[in-house]
Scaffold this motif. Structure first.
Motif, PDB file in Angstrom:
ATOM      1  N   ILE A 199       0.851  -1.190   0.000  1.00 36.52           N
ATOM      2  CA  ILE A 199       0.000   0.000   0.000  1.00 36.52           C
ATOM      3  C   ILE A 199       0.881   1.231   0.000  1.00 36.52           C
ATOM      4  CG2 ILE A 199      -1.920  -1.133   1.203  1.00 36.52           C
ATOM      5  CD1 ILE A 199      -0.982   0.166   3.797  1.00 36.52           C
ATOM      6  N   LEU A 200       0.288   2.380  -0.228  1.00 35.31           N
ATOM      7  CA  LEU A 200       1.040   3.627  -0.246  1.00 35.31           C
ATOM      8  C   LEU A 200       1.307   4.111   1.180  1.00 35.31           C
ATOM      9  CD1 LEU A 200      -0.879   5.516  -3.080  1.00 35.31           C
ATOM     10  CD2 LEU A 200       1.318   4.313  -3.262  1.00 35.31           C
ATOM     11  N   PRO A 201       2.397   4.851   1.382  1.00 33.53           N
ATOM     12  CA  PRO A 201       2.680   5.404   2.717  1.00 33.53           C
ATOM     13  C   PRO A 201       1.526   6.236   3.270  1.00 33.53           C
ATOM     14  CG  PRO A 201       4.610   5.601   1.323  1.00 33.53           C
ATOM     15  CD  PRO A 201       3.498   5.124   0.436  1.00 33.53           C
ATOM     16  N   SER A 202       0.829   6.962   2.405  1.00 33.24           N
ATOM     17  CA  SER A 202      -0.306   7.775   2.871  1.00 33.24           C
ATOM     18  C   SER A 202      -1.421   6.890   3.424  1.00 33.24           C
ATOM     19  CB  SER A 202      -0.837   8.643   1.728  1.00 33.24           C
ATOM     20  OG  SER A 202      -1.246   7.826   0.632  1.00 33.24           O
ATOM     21  N   ASN A 203      -1.627   5.719   2.778  1.00 35.79           N
ATOM     22  CA  ASN A 203      -2.629   4.773   3.296  1.00 35.79           C
ATOM     23  C   ASN A 203      -2.201   4.217   4.652  1.00 35.79           C
ATOM     24  OD1 ASN A 203      -2.905   3.482  -0.062  1.00 35.79           O
ATOM     25  ND2 ASN A 203      -4.132   5.082   0.876  1.00 35.79           N
ATOM     26  N   PHE A 204      -0.924   3.920   4.771  1.00 38.50           N
ATOM     27  CA  PHE A 204      -0.389   3.398   6.028  1.00 38.50           C
ATOM     28  C   PHE A 204      -0.557   4.423   7.142  1.00 38.50           C
ATOM     29  CE2 PHE A 204       3.609   1.975   8.460  1.00 38.50           C
ATOM     30  CZ  PHE A 204       2.878   1.063   9.215  1.00 38.50           C
ATOM     31  N   LYS A 205      -0.308   5.676   6.828  1.00 40.86           N
ATOM     32  CA  LYS A 205      -0.474   6.748   7.818  1.00 40.86           C
ATOM     33  C   LYS A 205      -1.923   6.803   8.297  1.00 40.86           C
ATOM     34  CE  LYS A 205      -0.187  11.766   8.391  1.00 40.86           C
ATOM     35  NZ  LYS A 205       0.137  13.068   7.737  1.00 40.86           N
ATOM     36  N   THR A 206      -2.851   6.653   7.364  1.00 41.28           N
ATOM     37  CA  THR A 206      -4.273   6.676   7.734  1.00 41.28           C
ATOM     38  C   THR A 206      -4.607   5.535   8.694  1.00 41.28           C
ATOM     39  OG1 THR A 206      -4.877   7.662   5.607  1.00 41.28           O
ATOM     40  CG2 THR A 206      -6.627   6.551   6.833  1.00 41.28           C
ATOM     41  N   ILE A 207      -4.090   4.344   8.381  1.00 37.00           N
ATOM     42  CA  ILE A 207      -4.352   3.187   9.247  1.00 37.00           C
ATOM     43  C   ILE A 207      -3.782   3.414  10.644  1.00 37.00           C
ATOM     44  CG2 ILE A 207      -3.828   0.741   9.609  1.00 37.00           C
ATOM     45  CD1 ILE A 207      -3.882   0.394   6.569  1.00 37.00           C
ATOM     46  N   LEU A 208      -2.548   3.929  10.710  1.00 34.74           N
ATOM     47  CA  LEU A 208      -1.914   4.154  12.011  1.00 34.74           C
ATOM     48  C   LEU A 208      -2.675   5.191  12.830  1.00 34.74           C
ATOM     49  CD1 LEU A 208       1.892   4.153  11.087  1.00 34.74           C
ATOM     50  CD2 LEU A 208       0.623   2.385  12.310  1.00 34.74           C
ATOM     51  N   LEU A 209      -3.055   6.278  12.191  1.00 39.96           N
ATOM     52  CA  LEU A 209      -3.741   7.348  12.917  1.00 39.96           C
ATOM     53  C   LEU A 209      -5.140   6.937  13.359  1.00 39.96           C
ATOM     54  CD1 LEU A 209      -2.712  10.528  10.870  1.00 39.96           C
ATOM     55  CD2 LEU A 209      -1.932   9.851  13.144  1.00 39.96           C
ATOM     56  N   GLN A 210      -5.807   6.136  12.530  1.00 39.06           N
ATOM     57  CA  GLN A 210      -7.179   5.774  12.861  1.00 39.06           C
ATOM     58  C   GLN A 210      -7.279   4.526  13.742  1.00 39.06           C
ATOM     59  OE1 GLN A 210      -9.339   7.876  12.242  1.00 39.06           O
ATOM     60  NE2 GLN A 210      -8.407   9.097  10.623  1.00 39.06           N
ATOM     61  N   MET A 211      -6.337   3.588  13.565  1.00 45.25           N
ATOM     62  CA  MET A 211      -6.477   2.303  14.251  1.00 45.25           C
ATOM     63  C   MET A 211      -5.465   2.078  15.361  1.00 45.25           C
ATOM     64  SD  MET A 211      -7.391  -0.172  11.051  1.00 45.25           S
ATOM     65  CE  MET A 211      -8.415  -1.190  12.094  1.00 45.25           C
ATOM     66  N   LYS A 212      -4.336   2.773  15.299  1.00 45.68           N
ATOM     67  CA  LYS A 212      -3.284   2.560  16.290  1.00 45.68           C
ATOM     68  C   LYS A 212      -2.878   3.864  16.974  1.00 45.68           C
ATOM     69  CE  LYS A 212      -2.813  -1.858  15.540  1.00 45.68           C
ATOM     70  NZ  LYS A 212      -3.071  -2.865  16.595  1.00 45.68           N
TER      71      LYS A 212
END
Length: 689
Positions: A199-212
């Motif tokens: 996935i793209l880094p921007s997608n990863f950032k979204t997952i981290l901010l929303q889920m972790k």
């Protein structure tokens, strides 16, 4: 639905008081409150009557008593879910039995899991159905941001394809731990639209901010873009990298434990990447990939491949500060070991402390002995006995005249007896104080102020066994230098022989009058100054130990000066024409009558300037010696010698509502823990505030 099933559904469930066994006190952070105290608080909030029983409306219980949601514009669904926790009858009201049961629940060792289970147990039957699970998960803020797939294999395995299976508490305690990871993996798959394994880094950032987000420190959150880029050498986030990064965040407490093992509990010791990789092989949960990501994150603010505990905390703050339940287990284990030690081990520990206290006492006495000599001569100076007696205008004048007439060595008259006597004196003082403090120490590691005062007082009283003989010999040698005819005639053995055993304890009451209050003031002050001057981890540097001892000595030495003056006057050899004193009371009246009240404060400055640095040096030496030559007798390490994981505990568990007692003190931190550990966050308001 069958008639029988309908009957069960429609039937009013009556809850009998559940006989819950109260856990052992060492398993708790707070003790279960007594029934009378709970009843008094319950009656204050119980404004309704249900089935002839007083009851609290469940919304009032959550909002007015627990204070978990505001009373204005709070989300109705969230309020209902939280209120359902203690409402075992599911009738919208909390009876006293339910009130008491919920308080005991909050004290249980696995309270986070049990409370989370009750959130999902909507029907109050001790089982969670697919419908219950979906209703709660659907209402979480996380699900509203990244919807969970309720048709996934995870759900099929949990409730069966027909969704008819129900799970009990034990099964739930495992599944809730795995659910959050499953949700994160689903998020990865949703962003991996082309199914190429990245996935793209921007997608990863979204997952981290929303889920972790609960696992991200302020530093990580503020620098997330740069840290994600730094953690990988590619322009995408592969699935292995995604998993390693997520697992690293989940395992940060284990990472800290590995670090402390290598650093031997020293929080400032630098550990290399190679050392870390070698030690991490002992833990199957941590992989080299995760450690590689860890050091890449740390290199964002360090230039080398080394880390300290502060570096780790920058990535993830100490979990114990937010989640005190792990602290409870640690304290319970330490307390059990500590309380079960046999008398032989305790005697060995006291002997060890006595030996180190002797060395520390000698170091402290030598460091300030010249000031002590000046103090003694100033206190013995009698301004109205006969003409010509006043030899010194002030302490500085006394200091200069001693050097002028007796030389530099004159400042050390009586030092030998001081060193011989101060070793056991300070040793027994420090040993008794530590011993009594250990006996009063609570299972949480807290020590009540009254216990600190008692410990100090007992230490001060016991030291007089050695202090009085030493003081009377030392004082006579210190004062002898004022008269040339006596300067060389006074020797230690001669004075001891002349006084005899009984004479060595002349003025012992005055000595007790000085030393007991001194220690009652000094040791509690020192303990609290240590905590005040410790760093954010509860660790005391050598300088902070010295300052703590120095500052604590000021009020202790100053306030006890009158007793010290009386003791000095009684113990010194009277010269011809000087007033003689028969005892404490006699000396008190005669000094007041002949010299006025100011005479009781003679030498205060010298006493403060002597005692404060002396105890600063002594306690600094004592604590450093224990750190350098630590022997584990199954007791506790000196406060401030290591990271204090309970430093913020009291703040965390103290509720804003003073009427919270027992387990209710843990209500706020329990729900914060559920959010942090399980990601079960619910919207608090009906609309965005």
């Amino acid at each position: 639905m069958s008639t029988e099933s309908q009957a069960v559904t429609m039937k009013k469930i009556h809850i009998e008081p559940i006989p819950i066994h109260k856990p052992k006190v060492q398993d708790l952070l707070v003790e279960v409150a007594d029934e009378a105290s709970l009843r008094a608080i319950f009656d204050k909030y119980a404004t309704h009557t249900v089935l002839n029983q007083k009851a609290i409306k469940s919304e009032d219980f959550i909002q007015k008593y627990l204070g978990l949601l505001s009373e204005k514009d709070s989300n109705e669904k969230t309020l209902k879910i939280l209120a359902n926790l203690a409402d075992l009858n599911k009738d919208g009201y909390i009876t006293f039995d339910e009130f008491k049961i919920f308080e005991e629940l909050l004290c249980s060792p696995d309270v986070l899991f049990k409370t989370a289970f009750q959130l999902f147990d909507i029907r109050g039957v001790g089982l969670i159905s697919f419908t219950d699970f979906k209703e709660i998960i659907s209402h979480t803020t996380l699900n509203q941001l990244i919807p969970f797939d309720f048709e996934s294999n995870f759900v099929n395995n949990l409730f069966g394809q027909d969704r008819q299976r129900q799970i009990n508490y034990q099964e739930f305690s495992q599944i809730i731990h795995d659910f959050h990871e499953e949700h994160a993996m689903q998020a990865f798959n949703k962003f991996d639209i082309q199914k190429k394994g990245y996935i793209l880094p921007s997608n990863f950032k979204t997952i981290l901010l929303q889920m972790k987000s609960n696992l991200l420190s302020p530093y990580v959150r503020e620098n997330l873009d740069a840290l994600i880029t730094r953690s990988t050498d590619q322009n995408t986030i592969t699935y292995p990298h995604f998993v390693a990064f997520i697992y690293l965040l989940n395992n940060m407490e284990l990472i800290k434990k590995i670090y402390l093992t290598i650093a031997d509990e020293h929080p400032n010791r630098e550990v290399s990447k190679g050392q870390f990789l070698k030690e991490a092989q002992q833990f199957s949960q941590v992989t080299p990939y995760e450690i590689n990501i860890l050091f890449s994150l740390i290199r964002s603010f360090r230039d080398d491949d080394k880390i300290t505990l502060k570096d780790l905390e920058k990535i993830a703050p100490l979990e114990e500060k937010r989640m005190p339940y792990r602290v409870s287990a640690k304290l319970a284990e330490e307390t059990q070991i500590f309380q079960n030690r046999n008398i032989g081990i305790q005697m060995l520990e006291s002997g060890y402390r006595f030996f180190l206290g002797s060395i520390a006492g000698a170091i402290g006495a030598f460091a300030v002995y010249p000031i002590d000599l000046v103090k003694t001569r100033m206190q013995n100076q009698r301004s109205k006995s006969y003409v010509g007696e006043v030899m010194y205008r002030n302490s500085w004048d006394c200091f200069k005249k001693v050097i002028r007439h007796e030389g530099v060595l004159g400042l050390y008259k009586g030092l030998t007896v001081q060193l011989i006597g101060v070793a056991p004196e300070k040793a027994i003082k420090l040993t008794v104080n530590d011993f009594v403090r250990d006996k009063f120490m609570q299972y949480t590691g807290e020590l009540p102020l009254y216990a600190e005062i008692i410990a100090g007082g007992m230490a001060g009283g016991c030291q007089v066994i050695f202090t009085n003989p030493m003081e009377i010999v030392k004082i006579r040698m210190q004062v002898a230098g004022e008269i040339q005819s006596q300067a060389r005639s006074e020797r230690t053995l001669k004075i001891v022989k002349e006084l005899g055993f009984v004479g060595l304890y002349k003025g012992v009451r005055a000595c007790l009058l000085r030393d007991i209050p001194f220690s009652m003031i000094y040791f509690p002050s020192y303990s609290h100054m240590k905590k005040t001057l410790s760093d954010e981890n509860g660790h005391n540097s050598p300088m902070s130990l010295f300052y703590a001892g120095l500052i604590a000595g000021v009020p202790a030495a100053g306030l006890c000066t009158p007793a010290d003056v009386i003791k000095t006057r009684i113990q010194v050899r009277e010269r011809q024409g000087q007033t003689q004193y028969k005892g404490v009371i006699d000396a008190m009246f005669k000094i007041y009558k002949e010299e006025g009240p100011r005479a009781f404060w003679k030498g205060t400055g010298a006493r403060v300037f002597r005692s404060s640095p002396q105890f600063g040096v002594t306690l600094l030496s004592y604590e450093l010696l224990q750190r350098m030559f630590w022997v584990d007798f199954g007791g506790r390490k000196p406060e401030g010698s290591q990271i204090d994981i309970t430093k913020d505990l009291k703040t965390n568990i103290t509720s804003l509502n003073p009427e919270h007692i027992g387990g209710f003190k843990l209500a706020t931190v329990t729900f914060a823990g559920i959010e942090n550990k399980f990601g079960l966050c619910f919207p608090r308001f009906n609309k965005v505030q």
